[in-house]
Design a protein around this motif. Structure first.
Motif, PDB file in Angstrom:
ATOM      1  N   GLN A  60       0.862  -1.176   0.000  1.00  0.00           N
ATOM      2  CA  GLN A  60       0.000   0.000   0.000  1.00  0.00           C
ATOM      3  C   GLN A  60       0.903   1.231   0.000  1.00  0.00           C
ATOM      4  O   GLN A  60       1.847   1.304   0.801  1.00  0.00           O
ATOM      5  CB  GLN A  60      -0.910   0.034   1.232  1.00  0.00           C
ATOM      6  CG  GLN A  60      -2.011  -1.006   1.241  1.00  0.00           C
ATOM      7  CD  GLN A  60      -2.836  -0.950   2.520  1.00  0.00           C
ATOM      8  OE1 GLN A  60      -2.389  -0.414   3.532  1.00  0.00           O
ATOM      9  NE2 GLN A  60      -4.037  -1.516   2.482  1.00  0.00           N
ATOM     10  N   VAL A  61       0.633   2.176  -0.891  1.00  0.00           N
ATOM     11  CA  VAL A  61       1.444   3.378  -0.996  1.00  0.00           C
ATOM     12  C   VAL A  61       0.638   4.566  -0.478  1.00  0.00           C
ATOM     13  O   VAL A  61      -0.465   4.839  -0.979  1.00  0.00           O
ATOM     14  CB  VAL A  61       1.875   3.636  -2.453  1.00  0.00           C
ATOM     15  CG1 VAL A  61       2.698   4.921  -2.538  1.00  0.00           C
ATOM     16  CG2 VAL A  61       2.686   2.456  -2.988  1.00  0.00           C
ATOM     17  N   PHE A  62       1.193   5.271   0.504  1.00  0.00           N
ATOM     18  CA  PHE A  62       0.539   6.440   1.077  1.00  0.00           C
ATOM     19  C   PHE A  62       1.371   7.685   0.792  1.00  0.00           C
ATOM     20  O   PHE A  62       2.579   7.699   1.043  1.00  0.00           O
ATOM     21  CB  PHE A  62       0.366   6.276   2.591  1.00  0.00           C
ATOM     22  CG  PHE A  62      -0.606   5.193   2.975  1.00  0.00           C
ATOM     23  CD1 PHE A  62      -1.960   5.473   3.163  1.00  0.00           C
ATOM     24  CD2 PHE A  62      -0.170   3.882   3.133  1.00  0.00           C
ATOM     25  CE1 PHE A  62      -2.846   4.470   3.508  1.00  0.00           C
ATOM     26  CE2 PHE A  62      -1.058   2.873   3.480  1.00  0.00           C
ATOM     27  CZ  PHE A  62      -2.397   3.161   3.666  1.00  0.00           C
ATOM     28  N   ASN A  63       0.711   8.696   0.287  1.00  0.00           N
ATOM     29  CA  ASN A  63       1.386   9.975   0.039  1.00  0.00           C
ATOM     30  C   ASN A  63       1.365  10.785   1.327  1.00  0.00           C
ATOM     31  O   ASN A  63       0.317  11.302   1.742  1.00  0.00           O
ATOM     32  CB  ASN A  63       0.680  10.736  -1.087  1.00  0.00           C
ATOM     33  CG  ASN A  63       1.412  12.010  -1.462  1.00  0.00           C
ATOM     34  OD1 ASN A  63       2.490  12.306  -0.943  1.00  0.00           O
ATOM     35  ND2 ASN A  63       0.834  12.778  -2.364  1.00  0.00           N
ATOM     36  N   GLY A  64       2.515  10.905   1.953  1.00  0.00           N
ATOM     37  CA  GLY A  64       2.625  11.669   3.191  1.00  0.00           C
ATOM     38  C   GLY A  64       3.051  13.099   2.957  1.00  0.00           C
ATOM     39  O   GLY A  64       3.493  13.776   3.890  1.00  0.00           O
ATOM     40  N   THR A  65       2.924  13.576   1.715  1.00  0.00           N
ATOM     41  CA  THR A  65       3.320  14.951   1.380  1.00  0.00           C
ATOM     42  C   THR A  65       2.152  15.686   0.728  1.00  0.00           C
ATOM     43  O   THR A  65       1.148  15.084   0.350  1.00  0.00           O
ATOM     44  CB  THR A  65       4.508  14.962   0.404  1.00  0.00           C
ATOM     45  OG1 THR A  65       4.046  14.612  -0.916  1.00  0.00           O
ATOM     46  CG2 THR A  65       5.586  13.987   0.830  1.00  0.00           C
ATOM     47  N   ASN A  66       2.315  16.982   0.601  1.00  0.00           N
ATOM     48  CA  ASN A  66       1.307  17.808  -0.052  1.00  0.00           C
ATOM     49  C   ASN A  66       1.540  17.932  -1.552  1.00  0.00           C
ATOM     50  O   ASN A  66       0.928  18.777  -2.209  1.00  0.00           O
ATOM     51  CB  ASN A  66       1.275  19.194   0.587  1.00  0.00           C
ATOM     52  CG  ASN A  66       0.544  19.191   1.928  1.00  0.00           C
ATOM     53  OD1 ASN A  66      -0.679  19.139   1.983  1.00  0.00           O
ATOM     54  ND2 ASN A  66       1.307  19.217   3.023  1.00  0.00           N
ATOM     55  N   THR A  67       2.420  17.110  -2.083  1.00  0.00           N
ATOM     56  CA  THR A  67       2.645  17.064  -3.525  1.00  0.00           C
ATOM     57  C   THR A  67       1.611  16.151  -4.151  1.00  0.00           C
ATOM     58  O   THR A  67       1.656  14.928  -3.990  1.00  0.00           O
ATOM     59  CB  THR A  67       4.061  16.555  -3.846  1.00  0.00           C
ATOM     60  OG1 THR A  67       5.033  17.391  -3.217  1.00  0.00           O
ATOM     61  CG2 THR A  67       4.298  16.562  -5.354  1.00  0.00           C
ATOM     62  N   GLY A  68       0.657  16.733  -4.856  1.00  0.00           N
ATOM     63  CA  GLY A  68      -0.436  15.972  -5.405  1.00  0.00           C
ATOM     64  C   GLY A  68      -0.004  14.929  -6.423  1.00  0.00           C
ATOM     65  O   GLY A  68       0.875  15.183  -7.238  1.00  0.00           O
ATOM     66  N   GLY A  69      -0.617  13.755  -6.346  1.00  0.00           N
ATOM     67  CA  GLY A  69      -0.362  12.703  -7.324  1.00  0.00           C
ATOM     68  C   GLY A  69       0.885  11.885  -7.088  1.00  0.00           C
ATOM     69  O   GLY A  69       1.157  10.939  -7.838  1.00  0.00           O
ATOM     70  N   ARG A  70       1.647  12.205  -6.049  1.00  0.00           N
ATOM     71  CA  ARG A  70       2.901  11.486  -5.836  1.00  0.00           C
ATOM     72  C   ARG A  70       2.656  10.027  -5.465  1.00  0.00           C
ATOM     73  O   ARG A  70       3.422   9.132  -5.856  1.00  0.00           O
ATOM     74  CB  ARG A  70       3.742  12.179  -4.766  1.00  0.00           C
ATOM     75  CG  ARG A  70       5.032  11.463  -4.432  1.00  0.00           C
ATOM     76  CD  ARG A  70       6.003  12.336  -3.694  1.00  0.00           C
ATOM     77  NE  ARG A  70       6.628  13.316  -4.590  1.00  0.00           N
ATOM     78  CZ  ARG A  70       7.495  14.236  -4.170  1.00  0.00           C
ATOM     79  NH1 ARG A  70       7.823  14.325  -2.881  1.00  0.00           N
ATOM     80  NH2 ARG A  70       8.033  15.079  -5.026  1.00  0.00           N
ATOM     81  N   GLY A  71       1.611   9.752  -4.699  1.00  0.00           N
ATOM     82  CA  GLY A  71       1.337   8.381  -4.309  1.00  0.00           C
ATOM     83  C   GLY A  71       1.083   7.485  -5.508  1.00  0.00           C
ATOM     84  O   GLY A  71       1.633   6.389  -5.614  1.00  0.00           O
ATOM     85  N   LYS A  72       0.248   7.957  -6.441  1.00  0.00           N
ATOM     86  CA  LYS A  72      -0.051   7.166  -7.625  1.00  0.00           C
ATOM     87  C   LYS A  72       1.184   7.012  -8.495  1.00  0.00           C
ATOM     88  O   LYS A  72       1.424   5.950  -9.088  1.00  0.00           O
ATOM     89  CB  LYS A  72      -1.175   7.819  -8.423  1.00  0.00           C
ATOM     90  CG  LYS A  72      -1.630   6.982  -9.600  1.00  0.00           C
ATOM     91  CD  LYS A  72      -2.810   7.605 -10.324  1.00  0.00           C
ATOM     92  CE  LYS A  72      -3.250   6.738 -11.493  1.00  0.00           C
ATOM     93  NZ  LYS A  72      -4.384   7.328 -12.234  1.00  0.00           N
ATOM     94  N   GLU A  73       1.977   8.077  -8.583  1.00  0.00           N
ATOM     95  CA  GLU A  73       3.209   8.023  -9.384  1.00  0.00           C
ATOM     96  C   GLU A  73       4.145   6.947  -8.868  1.00  0.00           C
ATOM     97  O   GLU A  73       4.688   6.143  -9.636  1.00  0.00           O
ATOM     98  CB  GLU A  73       3.887   9.389  -9.351  1.00  0.00           C
ATOM     99  CG  GLU A  73       5.219   9.448 -10.063  1.00  0.00           C
ATOM    100  CD  GLU A  73       5.927  10.786  -9.870  1.00  0.00           C
ATOM    101  OE1 GLU A  73       7.161  10.786  -9.712  1.00  0.00           O
ATOM    102  OE2 GLU A  73       5.242  11.824  -9.866  1.00  0.00           O
ATOM    103  N   VAL A  74       4.336   6.914  -7.550  1.00  0.00           N
ATOM    104  CA  VAL A  74       5.222   5.909  -6.950  1.00  0.00           C
ATOM    105  C   VAL A  74       4.619   4.522  -7.098  1.00  0.00           C
ATOM    106  O   VAL A  74       5.333   3.539  -7.349  1.00  0.00           O
ATOM    107  CB  VAL A  74       5.489   6.247  -5.472  1.00  0.00           C
ATOM    108  CG1 VAL A  74       6.281   5.122  -4.796  1.00  0.00           C
ATOM    109  CG2 VAL A  74       6.248   7.567  -5.352  1.00  0.00           C
TER     110      VAL A  74
END
Length: 468
Positions: free
Chosen positions: A338-352
Motif C-alpha cells: 500500500q502506498v501512502f502519500n505523506g506529502t502535499n505534492t499531489g499525485g505522488r502516491g499514484k506516481e510511486v
C-alpha cells in the motif's frame, strides 16, 4: 573525451601527468540563471559531451563563410558513469528533437527567453551552459561537468589512437562531405574519420537517427582501443594519447586537475565491456514529421533510472523486534504494497505506485497519510506486521532512501484500490499471499531505484561494426 575519462583511470600519480592539465581549455561552468538545479545524491558522474562545428582557427577550412556564424552542434551526448564506477552509459539526444529551451544568455549576454525549438539551438543560443541547463531541465539529471570537442580535436584523438576500424555496407562517394571510401572493413584516420561520423545523407536512410547509431558504434570502437592493453601498458603511447585528448577539448572550470584525478582514479574498474550507448526514445514530431519528439513514458523512465542510479549497498538489518526467519521472499511479485502519500505534492502516491508496479510489486492500494496538522511527514517510512520483515526488506531494497522497516501500521486512512496503467509482463497472476507492506512517502523522498536498462538494441563494445 569519453575515452579520456576512461584512460585517465589508469593514472597513478598527479605529478607524472601534471603537465597535461595545462593543455586543457576551460569554460565557465555556471551563470546567475542557474537556479533550482537537480542535486546529485547518488555518487554517479554525469558529463555532457558536445561536438562543436566551430569554423574558427584550424576549423576554417570546413566552411570559411561560416566563421562569423559562431558555433553550432550536431552531436549532444550524456556520459553517465555508475556510482560503483564499473559501468558507463552514453545517451544520445537527436539534434532534431523539439523541446523547450530554458531562458539563457547568448554570447552577447542578452537574455534569450524560454522557447520551443530544436535541442541543438540551445548551443547556438548560449553555448555549453545553455546546453547543460537544457538537458538538466528536460531530464532532471544532475550534470556535474561538460566537455566540448571540435573537428580538429576529434581528428587528433582518433589519430593518437592510430585510427579506428569501421565497416561500410557500400562504397561512399559523397561530394558534400568530400568523403570517398570503399565498401568493407577499413581503418580511418583524420579527415576520413571525421567525414564518416559527420556523414548523414550519403549512407543509410539519411536520418540523424541513423547517423547517431553509426557514431555510437564508432565510439564503442574508440573505447575498446583506448582501454586495450596495447595502449595501457605503453607509457609513451598513453602519455601521447592523453596529451592529444587534453589539447582537443574544452572543459568546464569546475573540472580542475584535482577533480579530474579524483574522477579518473575512481573509474579504474571501467572497461570496454562496461560501456553501453543508446538514444533517447523518440517518435515523429506531431507538427513536423521531419522533426522528432521524445516518446513518453519511455524517455522519462530512462531519465529517472539514470538520475536514481545508486551504489549497491547492503540491505538494512532487521530491528530487534523483527525475526530474520519466515517466508523466503526472492522477487517483488511476492510483495503486496500500500502506498501512502505523506506529502502535499499531489499525485505522488499514484506516481510511486506506478513505478513499484512496473518493478513487479503487487500494489494493492493508494492513500494519503499527512500529519494530523496537514503538514508533510518528515521521513519516508516502511511498516509491516507479523512475519513481514522479509517482504519489507524486498521493498526497501528498491528505494533510493535508506529506510529501516518497522513493525506496526503507520497509516489507516482511506485506501483506494490500485490498478497499474501498464502492468509488466511478469506482473503477479492471481491472489498474492502474505502481509501488506505499507510505504509512506515523506518529505525526504528520493525516488524508486528503477533499473537502468538501455534495451536490446544498445550499442556495446561487442556490437558488430558491419551491422551499422
Amino acid at each position: 573525451m569519453l575515452t579520456c575519462v576512461m584512460v585517465l583511470g589508469t593514472l597513478a600519480a598527479y605529478k607524472v601527468y601534471r603537465s597535461t592539465f595545462g593543455l586543457i581549455n576551460r569554460g565557465a561552468s555556471t551563470d546567475d540563471l542557474d537556479k533550482n538545479r537537480p542535486v546529485n545524491e547518488t555518487g554517479a558522474i554525469n558529463v555532457l559531451l558536445v561536438g562543436s562545428d566551430s569554423r574558427a582557427g584550424d576549423n576554417k577550412k570546413y566552411g570559411q563563410h561560416l566563421v562569423n556564424d559562431g558555433e553550432r552542434t550536431d552531436t549532444i551526448m550524456l556520459l553517465h558513469v555508475s556510482p560503483n564506477r564499473d559501468a558507463a552509459t552514453l545517451l544520445s539526444f537527436p539534434r532534431d528533437s523539439m523541446v523547450m529551451i530554458p531562458a539563457c544568455y547568448n554570447r552577447n549576454r542578452t537574455l534569450v527567453p524560454a522557447h520551443l525549438g530544436m535541442i541543438n539551438s540551445a548551443f547556438s543560443d548560449g553555448g555549453m551552459i545553455c546546453t547543460r541547463r537544457t538537458i538538466e531541465s528536460l531530464t532532471n539529471i544532475s550534470v556535474q561537468h561538460y566537455v566540448k570537442v571540435d573537428f580538429t580535436g576529434f581528428k587528433s584523438i582518433v589519430n593518437a589512437l592510430g585510427g579506428i576500424e569501421i565497416c561500410l555496407p557500400q562504397a561512399v562517394n559523397d561530394k558534400k562531405s568530400k568523403l570517398m571510401l570503399p565498401a568493407g572493413k577499413q581503418i580511418v584516420k583524420g579527415e576520413a574519420a571525421l567525414g564518416y561520423v559527420r556523414l548523414r545523407y550519403g549512407l543509410g536512410d539519411g536520418s540523424d537517427i541513423s547517423r547517431i547509431k553509426r557514431q555510437q558504434v564508432f565510439i564503442s570502437q574508440v573505447v575498446k582501443k583506448a582501454t586495450s592493453s596495447a595502449l595501457l601498458t605503453d607509457v609513451g603511447k598513453l602519455q601521447n594519447f592523453i596529451a592529444a585528448a587534453a589539447k582537443s577539448v574544452t572543459m568546464d572550470d569546475a573540472l580542475n586537475a584535482e577533480e579530474l584525478i579524483k574522477v579518473a582514479q575512481s573509474a579504474q574498474k571501467l572497461s570496454a565491456k562496461g560501456f553501453k550507448a543508446t538514444t533517447v526514445p523518440w517518435e515523429p514530431y506531431v507538427a513536423d514529421k521531419n522533426r522528432v519528439q521524445w516518446k513518453q513514458p519511455a524517455a522519462d523512465n530512462l531519465f529517472k533510472a539514470i538520475a536514481n542510479d545508486t551504489e549497491v549497498t547492503p540491505t538494512a538489518s532487521p530491528s530487534a523486534a523483527a525475526s530474520p526467519t519466515g517466508p523466503v521472499v526472492t522477487k517483488p511479485q511476492q510483495v503486496k504494497v500500500q502506498v501512502f502519500n505523506g506529502t502535499n505534492t499531489g499525485g505522488r502516491g499514484k506516481e510511486v505506485a506506478e513505478e513499484l508496479a512496473g518493478l513487479g510489486f503487487n500494489v494493492v492500494g493508494v492513500g494519503n497519510a499527512l500529519r494530523p496538522d496537514g503538514t508533510d511527514q518528515p521521513k519516508t517510512l516502511v511498516r509491516y506486521t507479523g512475519q513481514g520483515w522479509n517482504y519489507s526488506k524486498m521493498l526497501v531494497g528498491k528505494l533510493v532512501n535508506s529506510v529501516s522497516p518497522e513493525t506496526g501500521k503507520v497509516a489507516s486512512g482511506v485506501v483506494t484500490p490500485f490498478t497499474p496503467s501498464s502492468p509488466p509482463p511478469d506482473a503477479p497472476k492471481g491472489k498474492v499471499r502474505g502481509p501488506v507492506i505499507q510505504l509512506v512517502i515523506g518529505a525526504d523522498w528520493k525516488g524508486v531505484r528503477v533499473p537502468l536498462q538501455v534495451g536490446d538494441n544498445a550499442v556495446t563494445s561487442e556490437t558488430n561494426i558491419c551491422a551499422s
